[in-house]
Design an enzyme around this catalytic site. Structure first.
Site, PDB file in Angstrom:
ATOM      1  CG  LEU A 173      -1.925  -1.074   1.436  1.00  0.00           C
ATOM      2  CD1 LEU A 173      -2.564  -0.967   2.814  1.00  0.00           C
ATOM      3  CD2 LEU A 173      -2.993  -0.987   0.361  1.00  0.00           C
ATOM      4  CG  ASP A 174       0.133   4.622  -2.602  1.00  0.00           C
ATOM      5  OD1 ASP A 174       0.807   3.795  -3.238  1.00  0.00           O
ATOM      6  OD2 ASP A 174      -0.728   5.352  -3.103  1.00  0.00           O
ATOM      7  CG  MET A 175       4.468   6.342   3.997  1.00  0.00           C
ATOM      8  SD  MET A 175       6.036   7.204   4.009  1.00  0.00           S
ATOM      9  CE  MET A 175       5.468   8.889   3.919  1.00  0.00           C
TER      10      MET A 175
ATOM     11  CB  THR B  67      -2.948   3.926   1.288  1.00  0.00           C
ATOM     12  OG1 THR B  67      -2.905   4.800   0.163  1.00  0.00           O
ATOM     13  CG2 THR B  67      -4.258   3.159   1.273  1.00  0.00           C
TER      14      THR B  67
ATOM     15  NE  ARG C  32      -2.193   9.128  -3.463  1.00  0.00           N
ATOM     16  CZ  ARG C  32      -1.028   9.307  -2.836  1.00  0.00           C
ATOM     17  NH1 ARG C  32      -0.299   8.264  -2.485  1.00  0.00           N
ATOM     18  NH2 ARG C  32      -0.589  10.518  -2.568  1.00  0.00           N
TER      19      ARG C  32
END
Length: 199
Positions: A42-44, A46, A147
């Site tokens: 996951l993105d940092m 998120t 996003r």
């Protein structure tokens, strides 16, 4: 399956200062797990559910399940403004903007397929602003897919998105991996995990 907080890397970055991450913490707690125990990321910014593997066999089988798109995920997000439609499919191919990392851009010629189904949950007021809560069902797993699809596909960026939206001081990205379903790598039993967002 862990619930990663926003602001924590999924995997270590370059350099000792970027070692702290969900996978590093997991491997420290369970030293017999593979050093690359993460199966996806996951993105940092998120938060939400992340699968880690306890052994190499589980890692291999789970990675294959992701490749074959057998893993189902849902995300919840707060989008800026009011979306009039109730549901839809966003089909916008994407690629890395090599001159402006880590930005991802929509590119119909060189981009990779990126598909997201979505549904509107409700509209809410926060202070003087209106936001639409949506649930995303990604069918592909491109970097920053939700996003970019929110900002470019729906024209309503996710609240607190510092890359594709209008993040205000102290705001978090309001994107959370809410549920994940997959077949257990050993027993093959279908499993579903859910954790609600904190926004």
């Amino acid at each position: 399956v862990i619930n990663k907080p926003e602001g924590l890397l999924s995997v270590p970055g370059r350099g000792i200062e970027k070692l702290d991450s969900a996978s590093h913490r997991f491997h420290t707690l369970f030293p017999s797990s593979p050093e690359q125990c993460y199966v996806h990321r996951l993105d940092m910014d998120t938060s939400g559910l992340l699968i880690m593997a306890f052994n190499k066999e589980a890692h291999k089988k789970l990675s294959l399940a992701f490749e074959k798109r057998e893993v189902e995920k849902t995300y919840v997000a707060l989008l800026e403004g009011v979306i009039k439609e109730n549901s839809g499919i966003i089909n916008l191919p994407m690629r890395l903007d090599v001159e402006n990392r880590p930005y991802q851009i929509v590119d119909f010629e060189q981009g990779k397929e990126a598909i997201t189904r979505w549904e509107k949950l409700h509209v809410t007021w926060i202070g003087d602003d209106k936001f639409t809560r949506v649930r995303f069902y990604p069918e592909t797993g491109r970097t920053h897919q939700l996003r970019v699809h929110a900002a470019s596909g729906l024209n309503h960026p996710i609240k607190g998105d510092r890359l594709y939206g209008n993040r205000k001081e102290g705001e978090r990205l309001c994107l959370h991996a809410e549920s994940i379903s997959f077949n257990h790598p050993i027993t093959e039993e279908r499993m579903t995990f859910t954790y609600p967002p904190e926004f």
